[in-house]
Design a protein around this motif. Sequence first.
Motif, short mmCIF file in Angstrom:
data_model
loop_
_atom_site.label_atom_id
_atom_site.label_comp_id
_atom_site.label_asym_id
_atom_site.label_seq_id
_atom_site.Cartn_x
_atom_site.Cartn_y
_atom_site.Cartn_z
N UNK A 1 -5.49 -7.56 -5.23
CA UNK A 1 -6.10 -7.51 -6.67
C UNK A 1 -7.12 -6.34 -6.66
N UNK A 2 -8.24 -6.29 -5.83
CA UNK A 2 -8.93 -5.09 -5.91
C UNK A 2 -8.27 -3.70 -5.87
N UNK A 3 -7.28 -3.43 -4.97
CA UNK A 3 -6.58 -2.41 -4.89
C UNK A 3 -5.79 -2.15 -6.27
N UNK A 4 -5.12 -3.23 -6.72
CA UNK A 4 -4.61 -3.11 -8.22
C UNK A 4 -5.43 -2.44 -9.15
N UNK A 5 -6.43 -3.04 -9.03
CA UNK A 5 -7.49 -2.59 -10.20
C UNK A 5 -7.93 -1.20 -9.94
N UNK B 1 -7.42 4.49 -12.18
CA UNK B 1 -7.47 5.85 -11.81
C UNK B 1 -5.88 6.30 -12.45
N UNK B 2 -5.28 5.45 -12.86
CA UNK B 2 -3.79 6.01 -13.34
C UNK B 2 -2.93 6.32 -12.26
N UNK B 3 -3.18 5.59 -10.99
CA UNK B 3 -2.35 6.08 -9.88
C UNK B 3 -1.11 5.32 -9.59
N UNK B 4 -0.93 4.52 -10.50
CA UNK B 4 0.46 3.77 -10.10
C UNK B 4 1.75 4.64 -9.81
N UNK C 1 6.95 2.76 -2.61
CA UNK C 1 6.82 2.28 -1.39
C UNK C 1 7.03 3.56 -0.36
N UNK C 2 7.77 4.64 -0.55
CA UNK C 2 7.77 5.90 0.24
C UNK C 2 6.45 6.51 0.35
N UNK C 3 5.89 6.51 -0.81
CA UNK C 3 4.47 7.30 -0.47
C UNK C 3 3.71 6.55 0.24
N UNK C 4 3.27 5.31 0.04
CA UNK C 4 2.35 4.46 0.51
C UNK C 4 2.89 4.32 2.08
N UNK C 5 4.04 4.29 2.35
CA UNK C 5 4.44 4.23 3.80
C UNK C 5 3.99 5.58 4.57
N UNK D 1 -1.40 -0.69 3.61
CA UNK D 1 -0.49 -1.65 4.36
C UNK D 1 -0.44 -2.85 3.01
N UNK D 2 -1.44 -3.29 2.58
CA UNK D 2 -1.58 -4.51 1.39
C UNK D 2 -0.92 -3.75 0.16
N UNK D 3 -1.10 -2.45 -0.02
CA UNK D 3 -0.62 -1.93 -1.36
C UNK D 3 1.14 -1.77 -1.06
#
Length: 118
Positions: free
Chosen positions: A9-13, A18-21, A26-30, A74-76
């Motif tokens: 939840x903290x990462x989502x906020x 920062x409008x980074x969604x 998944x590719x970029x996060x990996x 990892x959580x994201x």
Amino acid sequence: MSDLQEIKLALRQFTAEREWQQFHSPKNLAMALAGETGELVALFQWLSEEQSRNLPAERLADAADEIADVQMYLVALADQLGVDIAQAVAQKMVKNAGKYPADRFRRSARKYDDPPQD
């Protein structure tokens, strides 16, 4: 933050503020996860076993930062894929127990499909 749900939840906020969604596919996060894991590994490169167990305070603080970065990515990533990390870990532990029965793998670093050494 004491659990994965709070971290998620903290990462989502943090991301939303920062409008980074748009960047958190998944590719970029990996890929980011792999990069941060590499930074963590680099802290231990060339250290002896003993040195790796007794890091100086500054190096330990650096390791803690990199561990946090790895955990956050990892959580994201799990959040983007709809994976419940705690449930996935529980299921994987069951699989691992089947692959690595304690009576056959005690004090052994071999992989489950490697033949036993006499």
